[in-house]
Design an enzyme around this catalytic site. Sequence first.
Site, PDB file in Angstrom:
ATOM      1  N   GLY A 237      36.759  30.179  56.938  1.00 12.14           N
ATOM      2  CA  GLY A 237      36.416  31.259  56.018  1.00 12.14           C
ATOM      3  C   GLY A 237      36.083  30.770  54.616  1.00 12.14           C
ATOM      4  O   GLY A 237      36.223  29.581  54.297  1.00 12.14           O
ATOM      5  N   HIS A 238      35.683  31.706  53.782  1.00  6.53           N
ATOM      6  CA  HIS A 238      35.249  31.343  52.427  1.00  6.53           C
ATOM      7  C   HIS A 238      36.406  30.835  51.565  1.00  6.53           C
ATOM      8  O   HIS A 238      37.528  31.268  51.699  1.00  6.53           O
ATOM      9  CB  HIS A 238      34.521  32.480  51.728  1.00  6.53           C
ATOM     10  CG  HIS A 238      35.238  33.795  51.689  1.00  6.53           C
ATOM     11  ND1 HIS A 238      34.652  34.919  51.199  1.00  6.53           N
ATOM     12  CD2 HIS A 238      36.464  34.171  52.096  1.00  6.53           C
ATOM     13  CE1 HIS A 238      35.499  35.913  51.292  1.00  6.53           C
ATOM     14  NE2 HIS A 238      36.604  35.499  51.821  1.00  6.53           N
TER      15      HIS A 238
END
Lengths: 346, 346, 346
Positions: A237-238
């Site tokens: 994920g970011h």
Amino acid sequence: MAVRLAELAARFGCELRGDPEILIERVATLEDAGPGCLSFLANPRYLKHLAATRAAAVVLDAGSAAACPVPSLIARNPYATYARIAQLLYPEPPVAGGRHASAVIAAQASIEASAWIGAGCYVGPGARIGARTFVGPGSVILEEATVGPDCRLVARVTLCKGVRIGERCMFAPGVVIGADGFGHAPDVDGYVKIPQIGTVVIGNDVDVGANTTIDRGTIGDTVIEDGVRIDNLVMVGHNVRIGAHTVLAAMVGISGSTTIGRRCMFAGQVGLAGHLSICDEVVVTGKTMVSRSINKPGVYSAGLPFDEARNFRRNSARFQKLDELARRVRRLEGRAVNDSKEDPDE
Amino acid sequence: MAVRLAELAARFGCELRGDPEILIERVATLEDAGPGCLSFLANPRYLKHLAATRAAAVVLDAGSAAACPVPSLIARNPYATYARIAQLLYPEPPVAGGRHASAVIAAQASIEASAWIGAGCYVGPGARIGARTFVGPGSVILEEATVGPDCRLVARVTLCKGVRIGERCMFAPGVVIGADGFGHAPDVDGYVKIPQIGTVVIGNDVDVGANTTIDRGTIGDTVIEDGVRIDNLVMVGHNVRIGAHTVLAAMVGISGSTTIGRRCMFAGQVGLAGHLSICDEVVVTGKTMVSRSINKPGVYSAGLPFDEARNFRRNSARFQKLDELARRVRRLEGRAVNDSKEDPDE
Amino acid sequence: MAVRLAELAARFGCELRGDPEILIERVATLEDAGPGCLSFLANPRYLKHLAATRAAAVVLDAGSAAACPVPSLIARNPYATYARIAQLLYPEPPVAGGRHASAVIAAQASIEASAWIGAGCYVGPGARIGARTFVGPGSVILEEATVGPDCRLVARVTLCKGVRIGERCMFAPGVVIGADGFGHAPDVDGYVKIPQIGTVVIGNDVDVGANTTIDRGTIGDTVIEDGVRIDNLVMVGHNVRIGAHTVLAAMVGISGSTTIGRRCMFAGQVGLAGHLSICDEVVVTGKTMVSRSINKPGVYSAGLPFDEARNFRRNSARFQKLDELARRVRRLEGRAVNDSKEDPDE
């Protein structure tokens, strides 16, 4: 390619037992090996196959050497030594610099002459491709993405806008680096998308498996440090940071803004919640959900062992009343023995 | 782009404290912000960074405004307001209508003049692409698929035959919409494939993450309602219906024919069995298996917390005899206290 | 296409009740069917819709035939019979031999004249494509890969170097067959990549779902036997063997070197550890982690049922002290009843 056993011993720092002139042409398992084959013994479970092997030579450690019926290369780390020899025997094909006529390359892209851009690729404005990097067919490299030297994008890889890749990285087919992170702010009438203006920065010697996705950061960057190895269908994920030489097996999912240390190992289907901090040298076994930070190296688990469905159902029905069961035990302890005023559960 | 703070306040309905002439050029975190930066405070965990921030201005709520050392925009929902301001500061690049020379477009496709079809794309017969829609490089839009206006297919997206997409949707690289559902009827000599003759219908303002797959319906359609947000590597099976403004985090899997209500949230790696019905406003925490329908809004879980592997093994070994343990407690209660004829377990 | 009911009965070996001249044009559910529609009843949960159906005819079993208000086809296996009739009514479009002008095909590739190579495809040197095989747009077939006759690569499929595919296989978009297995030998300064010199061998009548990945073998091959059906986003590791007619639902992950028997069924998100052996006819329910070999056919589970989060947290907190609880029960048994010297837990 054929290599003398003596040359392998010298090049990889092994002690050689047996005929130094034997020619090694390929690798095989202990069971399947025949003339010209190098095999290896790294896992004791395969020791049973050593006595009958017909390999031309075997890579193994000093403790197993006496049991080896054929010539051997004695190594401190037989598995890593085998890997290096196999790399020598099965080299990646050399990269012929150039570009396929069907590739679409923006005028403002910068591509080293020794890099190869394959059939049907797209390379956007401002993208940079390093020396001897291979961009396989159907890959898409969007604007301003940069790829260092000696990388290998096997086929159909997507690098989104502005991602930065180091040296000697490998991307399997279907990989997507730098898609928008999952950021949506709830509001009264639904969600408002949060622009993902960071990017992804990947170090050197990173391997990324087929159809894995690594999202770009929200404001800062998602960072993958040197030597990280990522299997297929993994989701990063970011704003995640993954420390050097950490390994993620297939289908691991890492939620946004989690930081992972160095030399960790996450087994298949492990999931990590967001905003966690995991220290160096943490091992997490298969399917575990990591829902809080870990600040002590060690091995962590949460995957229940399976059982026949009938038994499992019975036990899991009890699980759903486990708190009540524990209270009943507490009551029993109070009445029957009454040897403590303290509640052992608190 | 630079915008005066007063203009942001007016446009997004915030109360402004401080100099209205300040120019905002970009966004940054409270910690990293400097001149020209707008930051925001939405999560109390970052309150500690407010006092020392060097942001030009901060979006926050009324309760935090007094603690803000720099100009501020006071918003009811700082996170959503921040998101809208960031959209203004970082607009998607405008779509230049046209088609790359390398795109293959069937004569019978219908493409609005203001849409862009990128390098190496394929658009099949009968497909329709709406105004200002961006179809990024390497995308494949099969026959009779329709995409509404203002959509963004970043790159390498696949829309299969006949899928129908609304307005303002975003598809990240690697997305596959409308592959055959998994329908195979067992027979004596193996499985018989069931033709999947439905399609996928997606509403407006839907976001779909990288390498996610949404399968076409068996007879009817798979339906994704307006405003649904789907993260990467999610699997939506055939005949599923997902209600408006529901959120699916990464690696969620939804089995066939399950219906999900509106405004639900499914955390990472959640799995839903088939043929279930989930009501509106259900939240399911990470890695939970949803094996039966839910008709009451609330928060549901099944993911065990992790533990050191040694402890976990010991406890999970006990789990495998939990039914027996409960029976032993029952016997103890009968013998030791004998204060009830009723079996508390039944 | 319209087919007389009598012809369907004859072709698929059903007993016909009602007017043999009825024309069947399409399929529909019992609820939605109207004139010209064939429906079916295979799952008792839909029996309630039978009485009111307006289908032109229904496929069902002998036990339900009396309750059917419209003409019927009585079949031993109504679901499989329905599937075959639907295949007749909705045939795959015929494959027109040839190649799109934009396809890039190496001079040394061998492609049957009746196969189709779609827009933007790449077919490498030494690759072979069988008769009537359809290679959809954007697919990449690397060097020396071979695909048998009558296969269907819908779009954007990747077949890596040297993989071998049988007859009548279907690959959904985004599938990656033959990426490198995940083999990395740890050494003092990180990992050494182990060349993956095996390949993937897939039998006949195999279906592979969207964005699924099947890795090539390390030394030997990864093998998928005839009739295996694989859903979306599945990961099959290197050196795995999957027996004929086994079914893998979405998001199943199989670690390296595990061998699976025939006619097994793995539900969604199941994970298997590496180096296991699973016998024929094993069924594993959703989300189960299979951490040891199974040598007895049966149904196996490990996925905990979900609960309201508050209850689940309470019970899972107890789980983390379950071993201690069991010991306390043992002590209670010793003190309160003292009818056994043996520890029932050992």
